[in-house]
Design a protein around this motif. Structure first.
Motif, short mmCIF file in Angstrom:
data_model
loop_
_atom_site.label_atom_id
_atom_site.label_comp_id
_atom_site.label_asym_id
_atom_site.label_seq_id
_atom_site.Cartn_x
_atom_site.Cartn_y
_atom_site.Cartn_z
N MET A 1 0.85 -1.16 0.00
CA MET A 1 0.00 0.00 0.00
C MET A 1 0.90 1.23 0.00
SD MET A 1 -3.26 0.83 2.29
CE MET A 1 -4.16 -0.30 1.30
N ARG A 2 0.63 2.13 -0.96
CA ARG A 2 1.49 3.29 -1.08
C ARG A 2 0.65 4.52 -1.41
NH1 ARG A 2 1.72 4.82 -6.28
NH2 ARG A 2 1.49 3.31 -7.94
N ARG B 1 -5.01 5.68 -0.59
CA ARG B 1 -3.84 4.84 -0.79
C ARG B 1 -4.08 3.87 -1.94
NH1 ARG B 1 -1.42 8.22 1.40
NH2 ARG B 1 -0.29 8.09 3.35
N HIS C 1 -3.33 0.21 -3.68
CA HIS C 1 -2.90 -1.15 -3.41
C HIS C 1 -3.46 -2.04 -4.51
CE1 HIS C 1 -1.55 -4.59 -1.11
NE2 HIS C 1 -2.77 -5.10 -1.09
N LYS C 2 -2.60 -2.69 -5.26
CA LYS C 2 -3.00 -3.57 -6.36
C LYS C 2 -3.93 -2.86 -7.35
CE LYS C 2 -2.47 -7.74 -3.61
NZ LYS C 2 -3.12 -8.92 -3.05
N TYR D 1 -7.92 3.14 -2.19
CA TYR D 1 -8.67 2.92 -0.95
C TYR D 1 -8.75 4.22 -0.15
CZ TYR D 1 -8.35 -2.04 -1.87
OH TYR D 1 -8.47 -3.28 -2.45
N ARG E 1 2.70 -6.43 2.49
CA ARG E 1 1.86 -6.12 1.33
C ARG E 1 1.26 -7.38 0.70
NH1 ARG E 1 4.89 -1.28 -2.01
NH2 ARG E 1 4.85 0.22 -0.32
N LEU F 1 -1.83 -8.38 2.77
CA LEU F 1 -2.89 -7.39 2.88
C LEU F 1 -3.84 -7.51 1.69
CD1 LEU F 1 -3.83 -4.96 4.60
CD2 LEU F 1 -2.53 -3.51 3.03
N CYS G 1 -7.16 -5.86 1.52
CA CYS G 1 -7.65 -4.50 1.30
C CYS G 1 -7.62 -3.76 2.62
CB CYS G 1 -9.05 -4.51 0.69
SG CYS G 1 -10.33 -5.10 1.79
N CYS H 1 -12.76 0.70 -0.90
CA CYS H 1 -12.25 0.81 -2.27
C CYS H 1 -13.14 1.80 -3.02
CB CYS H 1 -12.27 -0.55 -2.95
SG CYS H 1 -11.67 -0.49 -4.65
N LYS I 1 -10.62 1.81 -9.28
CA LYS I 1 -9.35 1.21 -9.68
C LYS I 1 -8.84 1.85 -10.96
CE LYS I 1 -10.79 -2.61 -12.59
NZ LYS I 1 -10.62 -4.02 -12.84
#
Length: 180
Positions: A1-2, A38, A40-41, A45, A60, A63, A65, A69, A72
């Motif tokens: 998560m970034r 954030r 993530h994939k 989120y 990561r 994780l 979620c 969400c 995407k």
């Protein structure tokens, strides 16, 4: 998560501003604490900073979620809002459409909104702006893009499309495996 990059943030905020305008600030600076976005994939989120810090202890890979969400990024790097964002967009929507009871089911099956199913529309809705679609009982059903402005809707034929479907609450059942 970034955190989101500058380009991702720009694309995300442009899409969100289409529906809620300047109210994006309300989502970030809330009275119950600061929230952030954030990635993530390839999914964005919406999560409180307190929970995000606690989740930093999870790798990561493990994780699944975190938070809610909102949408995407596609393979072509465009952002697509998910129906899970509806609860956060509906209170701050700038343009709204209300559907007659006979048109609700058609919208929930993923069809566009026709003029014959339109109950009412908020004033000053601009063509191709983002709209939140409600039932006549003020229950948010989904969101879409206005195919006609408010003034055009008043003078159009009943079979004309007035709102292009984007997402609806029926997706919770139809696409439950792809929402997380």
């Amino acid at each position: 998560m970034r955190p989101l990059t500058e380009e991702e943030t720009r694309l995300f905020f442009e899409k969100l501003a289409k529906y809620i305008g300047e109210n994006i600030k309300v989502l970030i600076d809330r009275p119950d604490g600061p929230f952030c976005f954030r990635l993530h994939k390839e999914r964005v989120y919406y999560v409180s900073e307190e929970i995000m810090k606690k989740a930093g202890n999870i790798s990561r890979d493990n994780l699944v979620c975190l938070g809610t969400c909102l949408g995407k990024f596609t393979k072509t790097k465009k952002f697509r809002l998910h129906i899970t964002a509806l609860d956060y967009m509906a209170p701050y929507a700038q343009a709204k459409m209300w559907l007659k009871p006979n048109a609700e089911q058609q919208f929930l099956y993923g069809h566009n909104v026709m003029k014959s199913g339109l109950g009412r529309i908020s004033e000053n809705t601009v063509k191709y702006s983002g709209v939140v679609v409600y039932s006549m009982n003020d229950i948010p059903l989904g969101f879409g893009t206005a195919a006609k402005s408010t003034t055009e809707c008043r003078h159009t034929d009943p079979g004309t499309i007035v709102c292009f479907h984007q997402a609806d609450i029926g997706e919770y059942i139809r696409s439950e495996d792809t929402l997380t």
